[in-house]
Design a protein around this motif. Sequence first.
Motif, PDB file in Angstrom:
ATOM      1  N   ASN A  30       0.809  -1.217   0.000  1.00 34.53           N
ATOM      2  CA  ASN A  30       0.000   0.000   0.000  1.00 34.53           C
ATOM      3  C   ASN A  30       0.839   1.263   0.000  1.00 34.53           C
ATOM      4  O   ASN A  30       0.295   2.370   0.088  1.00 34.53           O
ATOM      5  N   LEU A  31       2.151   1.128  -0.068  1.00 33.28           N
ATOM      6  CA  LEU A  31       3.020   2.300  -0.008  1.00 33.28           C
ATOM      7  C   LEU A  31       2.734   3.267  -1.145  1.00 33.28           C
ATOM      8  O   LEU A  31       2.624   2.870  -2.305  1.00 33.28           O
ATOM      9  N   ARG A  32       2.617   4.529  -0.789  1.00 38.32           N
ATOM     10  CA  ARG A  32       2.527   5.589  -1.785  1.00 38.32           C
ATOM     11  C   ARG A  32       3.840   6.360  -1.858  1.00 38.32           C
ATOM     12  O   ARG A  32       4.114   7.042  -2.835  1.00 38.32           O
ATOM     13  N   GLU A  33       4.646   6.252  -0.793  1.00 38.86           N
ATOM     14  CA  GLU A  33       5.904   6.999  -0.745  1.00 38.86           C
ATOM     15  C   GLU A  33       6.966   6.145  -0.055  1.00 38.86           C
ATOM     16  O   GLU A  33       6.753   5.651   1.049  1.00 38.86           O
ATOM     17  N   LEU A  34       8.100   5.982  -0.725  1.00 42.10           N
ATOM     18  CA  LEU A  34       9.225   5.246  -0.160  1.00 42.10           C
ATOM     19  C   LEU A  34      10.484   6.074  -0.352  1.00 42.10           C
ATOM     20  O   LEU A  34      10.834   6.434  -1.473  1.00 42.10           O
ATOM     21  N   GLN A  35      11.132   6.387   0.760  1.00 41.11           N
ATOM     22  CA  GLN A  35      12.356   7.172   0.719  1.00 41.11           C
ATOM     23  C   GLN A  35      13.403   6.452   1.562  1.00 41.11           C
ATOM     24  O   GLN A  35      13.227   6.289   2.771  1.00 41.11           O
ATOM     25  N   PRO A  56       1.852  -0.919  -6.488  1.00 39.06           N
ATOM     26  CA  PRO A  56       1.213  -0.234  -7.617  1.00 39.06           C
ATOM     27  C   PRO A  56       0.772   1.192  -7.313  1.00 39.06           C
ATOM     28  O   PRO A  56       0.592   1.990  -8.230  1.00 39.06           O
ATOM     29  N   ALA A  57       0.601   1.538  -6.046  1.00 36.22           N
ATOM     30  CA  ALA A  57       0.140   2.885  -5.681  1.00 36.22           C
ATOM     31  C   ALA A  57       1.295   3.848  -5.442  1.00 36.22           C
ATOM     32  O   ALA A  57       1.069   5.010  -5.102  1.00 36.22           O
ATOM     33  N   LEU A  58       2.535   3.410  -5.645  1.00 33.06           N
ATOM     34  CA  LEU A  58       3.705   4.230  -5.341  1.00 33.06           C
ATOM     35  C   LEU A  58       3.695   5.521  -6.157  1.00 33.06           C
ATOM     36  O   LEU A  58       3.621   5.502  -7.382  1.00 33.06           O
ATOM     37  N   GLU A  59       3.751   6.653  -5.456  1.00 30.79           N
ATOM     38  CA  GLU A  59       3.755   7.972  -6.082  1.00 30.79           C
ATOM     39  C   GLU A  59       5.118   8.645  -5.991  1.00 30.79           C
ATOM     40  O   GLU A  59       5.445   9.497  -6.810  1.00 30.79           O
ATOM     41  N   ASN A  84       2.656   3.285 -12.732  1.00 31.12           N
ATOM     42  CA  ASN A  84       1.827   4.291 -13.404  1.00 31.12           C
ATOM     43  C   ASN A  84       1.442   5.471 -12.522  1.00 31.12           C
ATOM     44  O   ASN A  84       1.103   6.528 -13.030  1.00 31.12           O
ATOM     45  N   GLN A  85       1.477   5.314 -11.202  1.00 31.80           N
ATOM     46  CA  GLN A  85       1.108   6.394 -10.287  1.00 31.80           C
ATOM     47  C   GLN A  85       2.308   7.252  -9.887  1.00 31.80           C
ATOM     48  O   GLN A  85       2.142   8.282  -9.232  1.00 31.80           O
ATOM     49  N   LEU A  86       3.514   6.836 -10.272  1.00 30.62           N
ATOM     50  CA  LEU A  86       4.730   7.515  -9.832  1.00 30.62           C
ATOM     51  C   LEU A  86       4.766   8.959 -10.338  1.00 30.62           C
ATOM     52  O   LEU A  86       4.592   9.222 -11.518  1.00 30.62           O
ATOM     53  N   GLN A  87       4.983   9.898  -9.412  1.00 28.84           N
ATOM     54  CA  GLN A  87       5.068  11.317  -9.745  1.00 28.84           C
ATOM     55  C   GLN A  87       6.473  11.861  -9.529  1.00 28.84           C
ATOM     56  O   GLN A  87       6.878  12.811 -10.181  1.00 28.84           O
ATOM     57  N   ILE A  88       7.200  11.264  -8.569  1.00 33.59           N
ATOM     58  CA  ILE A  88       8.562  11.718  -8.247  1.00 33.59           C
ATOM     59  C   ILE A  88       9.473  10.500  -8.177  1.00 33.59           C
ATOM     60  O   ILE A  88       9.197   9.548  -7.442  1.00 33.59           O
ATOM     61  N   LEU A  89      10.552  10.548  -8.942  1.00 32.52           N
ATOM     62  CA  LEU A  89      11.553   9.487  -8.945  1.00 32.52           C
ATOM     63  C   LEU A  89      12.916  10.134  -8.801  1.00 32.52           C
ATOM     64  O   LEU A  89      13.354  10.864  -9.692  1.00 32.52           O
ATOM     65  N   HIS A  90      13.578   9.903  -7.670  1.00 33.76           N
ATOM     66  CA  HIS A  90      14.925  10.422  -7.441  1.00 33.76           C
ATOM     67  C   HIS A  90      15.818   9.248  -7.077  1.00 33.76           C
ATOM     68  O   HIS A  90      15.585   8.576  -6.067  1.00 33.76           O
ATOM     69  N   GLU A 109       9.266   1.853 -15.727  1.00 30.21           N
ATOM     70  CA  GLU A 109       8.363   2.516 -16.671  1.00 30.21           C
ATOM     71  C   GLU A 109       7.398   3.341 -15.834  1.00 30.21           C
ATOM     72  O   GLU A 109       6.604   2.794 -15.078  1.00 30.21           O
ATOM     73  N   ALA A 110       7.516   4.655 -15.947  1.00 30.19           N
ATOM     74  CA  ALA A 110       6.694   5.545 -15.129  1.00 30.19           C
ATOM     75  C   ALA A 110       5.811   6.402 -16.019  1.00 30.19           C
ATOM     76  O   ALA A 110       5.949   6.422 -17.243  1.00 30.19           O
ATOM     77  N   HIS A 111       4.934   7.143 -15.388  1.00 28.63           N
ATOM     78  CA  HIS A 111       4.056   8.074 -16.083  1.00 28.63           C
ATOM     79  C   HIS A 111       4.912   9.143 -16.773  1.00 28.63           C
ATOM     80  O   HIS A 111       5.936   9.564 -16.234  1.00 28.63           O
TER      81      HIS A 111
END
Length: 168
Positions: A30-35, A56-59, A84-90, A109-111
């Motif tokens: 269920n993670l939306r954010e992993l840092q 799948p919900a990772l943003e 597909n939900q990813l908004q920030i990738l660092h 493969e991201a948005h």
Amino acid sequence: NLQKCCFQISRLCRLHLGHTWFAWSQDVNNLRELQLVYCYTMASLSDILDSLRCMPALEKLVLHTSVPSEDADHPQSYPSVHLNQLQILHLSDNQVEGTQCLLLWSLIEAHPDTNTLVSATCSSADAILHTATPALSRYQAPTGGYLSGPLSVHVRSEYEVAFHLIPF
């Protein structure tokens, strides 16, 4: 109570860890954010990809010096991960031969509107650009790729290159 603890982990939405161990096999779907910053792992690149497939919900995904050394396998032997939900990738590393974040980037493969920042350190900028080619190929053709904003390539030194894509 172990059962209650596992239930709570499975409901976790945000996880920020630094300077510690991280087990990629944990059930955190269920993670939306992993840092992860300077996190250590016994996982392989394949384990990381398998774990990301279960998120799948990772943003937001931020991995700073937290991707293990490269596997012996060639990166094309791994199937891509669709986030597909990813908004920030660092992704970044600071190792002498630190191209593992580039390998991981080439497999995500991201948005098209994902804000992407990837920084790599290696023996030469040429080696970094060569390793980044699979990921960069997605941005080359405006009609065939998914370039929706400027892609900046910054050669910070003879040994470090940063790639930054900011969508419009």
